[in-house]
Design a protein around this motif. Structure first.
Motif, PDB file in Angstrom:
ATOM      1  N   VAL A 344       0.747  -1.125   0.091  1.00  0.00           N
ATOM      2  CA  VAL A 344       0.034   0.038   0.055  1.00  0.00           C
ATOM      3  C   VAL A 344       0.784   1.403   0.063  1.00  0.00           C
ATOM      4  O   VAL A 344       0.498   2.096  -0.659  1.00  0.00           O
ATOM      5  N   GLU A 345       2.002   1.073   0.690  1.00  0.00           N
ATOM      6  CA  GLU A 345       2.807   2.425   0.784  1.00  0.00           C
ATOM      7  C   GLU A 345       4.323   1.965   0.703  1.00  0.00           C
ATOM      8  O   GLU A 345       4.877   0.982   1.328  1.00  0.00           O
ATOM      9  N   LEU A 346       5.044   2.772   0.094  1.00  0.00           N
ATOM     10  CA  LEU A 346       6.625   2.404  -0.220  1.00  0.00           C
ATOM     11  C   LEU A 346       7.160   3.620  -0.110  1.00  0.00           C
ATOM     12  O   LEU A 346       6.976   4.811  -0.681  1.00  0.00           O
ATOM     13  N   THR A 368      -1.037  -3.578  -7.067  1.00  0.00           N
ATOM     14  CA  THR A 368      -2.204  -2.906  -7.534  1.00  0.00           C
ATOM     15  C   THR A 368      -3.131  -2.049  -6.297  1.00  0.00           C
ATOM     16  O   THR A 368      -4.076  -1.465  -6.700  1.00  0.00           O
ATOM     17  N   GLN A 369      -2.563  -2.155  -5.021  1.00  0.00           N
ATOM     18  CA  GLN A 369      -3.192  -1.652  -3.891  1.00  0.00           C
ATOM     19  C   GLN A 369      -2.348  -0.558  -3.634  1.00  0.00           C
ATOM     20  O   GLN A 369      -2.794   0.246  -2.710  1.00  0.00           O
ATOM     21  N   LEU A 370      -1.279  -0.279  -4.314  1.00  0.00           N
ATOM     22  CA  LEU A 370      -0.269   0.996  -4.141  1.00  0.00           C
ATOM     23  C   LEU A 370      -0.824   2.343  -4.272  1.00  0.00           C
ATOM     24  O   LEU A 370      -1.362   2.562  -4.940  1.00  0.00           O
ATOM     25  N   SER A 371      -0.840   3.075  -2.968  1.00  0.00           N
ATOM     26  CA  SER A 371      -1.545   4.300  -2.907  1.00  0.00           C
ATOM     27  C   SER A 371      -0.768   5.342  -2.314  1.00  0.00           C
ATOM     28  O   SER A 371      -1.007   6.473  -2.170  1.00  0.00           O
ATOM     29  N   ARG A 395      -5.626   6.568  -7.501  1.00  0.00           N
ATOM     30  CA  ARG A 395      -5.596   5.905  -6.349  1.00  0.00           C
ATOM     31  C   ARG A 395      -4.069   6.391  -5.538  1.00  0.00           C
ATOM     32  O   ARG A 395      -4.194   6.038  -4.365  1.00  0.00           O
ATOM     33  N   LEU A 396      -3.341   7.164  -6.310  1.00  0.00           N
ATOM     34  CA  LEU A 396      -2.254   7.369  -5.559  1.00  0.00           C
ATOM     35  C   LEU A 396      -2.655   8.765  -4.760  1.00  0.00           C
ATOM     36  O   LEU A 396      -2.673  10.063  -5.276  1.00  0.00           O
ATOM     37  N   SER A 397      -2.978   8.366  -3.386  1.00  0.00           N
ATOM     38  CA  SER A 397      -3.219   9.632  -2.632  1.00  0.00           C
ATOM     39  C   SER A 397      -2.121  10.564  -2.023  1.00  0.00           C
ATOM     40  O   SER A 397      -2.284  11.717  -1.657  1.00  0.00           O
ATOM     41  N   GLN A 398      -1.090   9.832  -1.897  1.00  0.00           N
ATOM     42  CA  GLN A 398       0.141  10.491  -1.439  1.00  0.00           C
ATOM     43  C   GLN A 398       1.322  10.112  -2.458  1.00  0.00           C
ATOM     44  O   GLN A 398       1.749   8.903  -2.817  1.00  0.00           O
ATOM     45  N   LEU A 399       2.021  11.218  -2.983  1.00  0.00           N
ATOM     46  CA  LEU A 399       3.042  11.104  -4.072  1.00  0.00           C
ATOM     47  C   LEU A 399       4.168  12.232  -3.733  1.00  0.00           C
ATOM     48  O   LEU A 399       3.792  13.106  -4.151  1.00  0.00           O
ATOM     49  N   SER A 400       4.960  11.685  -2.935  1.00  0.00           N
ATOM     50  CA  SER A 400       6.129  12.548  -2.252  1.00  0.00           C
ATOM     51  C   SER A 400       7.494  12.188  -3.213  1.00  0.00           C
ATOM     52  O   SER A 400       8.193  11.266  -2.909  1.00  0.00           O
ATOM     53  N   ILE A 401       7.823  12.973  -4.037  1.00  0.00           N
ATOM     54  CA  ILE A 401       8.916  12.737  -4.915  1.00  0.00           C
ATOM     55  C   ILE A 401       9.871  13.954  -4.974  1.00  0.00           C
ATOM     56  O   ILE A 401       9.347  15.262  -5.301  1.00  0.00           O
ATOM     57  N   MET A 402      11.060  13.906  -4.376  1.00  0.00           N
ATOM     58  CA  MET A 402      11.978  14.847  -4.538  1.00  0.00           C
ATOM     59  C   MET A 402      12.432  15.473  -6.104  1.00  0.00           C
ATOM     60  O   MET A 402      12.572  14.731  -6.745  1.00  0.00           O
ATOM     61  N   LEU A 425      -3.399  12.442 -11.921  1.00  0.00           N
ATOM     62  CA  LEU A 425      -3.702  12.403 -10.719  1.00  0.00           C
ATOM     63  C   LEU A 425      -5.184  12.823 -10.337  1.00  0.00           C
ATOM     64  O   LEU A 425      -5.803  12.620  -9.396  1.00  0.00           O
ATOM     65  N   GLY A 426      -5.588  13.804 -11.420  1.00  0.00           N
ATOM     66  CA  GLY A 426      -6.934  14.607 -11.033  1.00  0.00           C
ATOM     67  C   GLY A 426      -6.816  15.659 -10.160  1.00  0.00           C
ATOM     68  O   GLY A 426      -7.673  16.241  -9.579  1.00  0.00           O
TER      69      GLY A 426
END
Length: 437
Positions: A344-346, A368-371, A395-402, A425-426
């Motif tokens: 779910v989270e990485l 497929t559940q990664l959010s 489904r990506l509710s959090q996307l923290s990319i430097m 992402l919308g």
């Protein structure tokens, strides 16, 4: 005024020192309002507030302010001593010379133990890095013989100071709580010298009520000790421990028919020395855990060197939240994409200078559940990153990319990528300037 002085003596057992001028003023105004009816604003008589409302207000006051407020009038003093006000309490134990944190005054601690120890139910100790503060916490614990705690937390705000306390002193104090509480439901004792015999005392007195146990970095506990807890505490809902305590036997015990479904299992995989060997958990043991608790969260924190990942991610593992605190190789991330279908989270704090394009696409395809995902010192081409976001979708509710992670290519520049990612992402998205995880 005579009644007011009596209230002062009642709150502390002896005449108290003069409170600040502001408190004197409030006390004087309150004393006058008790004897003089104010026809102009009868609703402003603070001395006549219902005790339920006073209790609610007092719960938001720091302890010292609460003690000063108890000296305003008799009604406030009575509210100060209501048992409901003392069910939840945090002892802050710090050495003023070495800590910037506020400390609970020793005189107040004495009064709490003397008058309210039997009311305490939800207790935590926040201790600085000094051994003196940890020993003071143990001294308080050893005096809690008349209380029945439901939760206990031992928190080291800096280095693990409880590990510096003589083991016998710590165990003796903790055993007092285990024996007298008999209704502990939550226990957080990370970075402490707790051992197997003390866990047996815990189980003997609290096996029917214990639901949460956090004991990462407890070097004196063996796999047999934690297995004893799992065998007897069938109501466990959350468990946190180091990987060296994890075993096939423990997972099978947590998967037994008698055991309530575990909701959270947190495992810290930490290397003490480069080249350390780690054992392997069988896939069949993980499968038994998933069958018994299909919705449980498996949270794993890895702090390993790159050559120590050999035993991990070679077979399917039901991890849901995965954090890499040190550099992790492309090969390992590739195995994560193949063998972590429940992810779910990485979070990857570092990887090196080899682009992770293929690994990210593989993760998007199989997990497929990664959010939520966070990337730090890594490299990903802008095209691969856009493809990853497109595959995962909204489904990506959090996307923290430097920002420095993204490498411009023939399709996208850094100025263009945020529009393309936002479209998939919308919502509006920008790269991070600094880590947010």
């Amino acid at each position: 005024m005579k009644r007011m002085k009596e209230g002062d003596e009642d709150s502390n057992g002896s005449p108290s020192k003069s409170p600040p001028e502001a408190c004197k003023k409030v006390r004087k105004m309150s004393g006058e309002s008790e004897t003089v009816a104010t026809s102009e604003s009868p609703d402003c008589n603070w001395a006549r507030l219902p005790q339920e409302l006073l209790l609610h207000i007092f719960q938001y006051l720091p302890l010292l302010d609460r003690a000063y407020a108890s000296q305003v009038c008799r009604g406030w003093n009575q509210a100060f001593h209501m048992p409901e006000l003392w069910r939840c309490f945090e002892f802050e134990l710090n050495q003023p010379a070495s800590s910037y944190l506020k400390a609970t005054h020793p005189d107040l601690i004495k009064q709490i133990i003397k008058r309210h120890s039997n009311h305490l139910q939800y207790v935590s100790f926040k201790v600085d890095s000094s051994t003196e503060s940890a020993e003071a916490a143990c001294d308080i614990l050893s005096q809690l013989v008349n209380c029945s705690l439901k939760t206990l937390g031992l928190i080291s705000t800096a280095r693990p100071s409880f590990m510096e306390v003589p083991k016998s002193h710590f165990i003796s104090a903790l055993t007092v709580v285990f024996v007298n509480s008999k209704s502990l439901s939550s226990l957080k004792i990370d970075d402490t010298p707790v051992d197997d015999p003390s866990l047996k005392v815990l189980v003997a007195n609290n096996s029917d009520t214990l639901k949460l146990l956090k004991m990462s970095s407890c070097p004196h506990v063996s796999p047999a000790g934690i297995l004893c807890v799992a065998d007897q505490c069938h109501g466990l809902r959350e468990l946190a421990l180091n990987y060296h305590l994890l075993s096939d036997e423990l997972l099978l015990a947590l998967s037994s028919e008698k055991h309530v479904h575990l909701e959270h299992l947190r495992i810290d995989v930490v290397s003490e020395n480069p080249g350390q060997h780690f054992h392997t958990i069988k896939k069949s043991s993980w499968d038994a855990m998933v069958r018994h608790s299909p919705k449980f969260n498996l949270v794993m924190y890895f702090f390993l060197y790159e050559d120590e990942f050999g035993p991990f991610f070679n077979e399917e593992i039901p991890v849901t939240h995965l954090y890499f605190g040190r550099s992790v190789s492309k090969e390992v991330l590739g195995r994560v994409g193949l063998h972590c279908p429940r992810l779910v989270e990485l979070v990857v704090c570092a990887n090196g200078l080899r682009p992770l394009d293929e690994e990210l696409i593989r993760i998007a395809k199989h997990c497929t559940q990664l959010s939520a995902i966070g990337l730090g010192e890594c490299e990903v081409s802008c095209s691969a990153f856009v493809e990853f976001v497109k595959m995962c979708g909204r489904r990506l509710s959090q996307l923290s990319i430097m920002e420095e992670v993204l490498i411009p290519d023939h399709k996208y520049s850094l100025d263009e990528i945020h529009w393309e990612v936002s479209k998939h992402l919308g919502r509006v998205w920008f790269p991070d300037m600094m880590p947010t995880w």
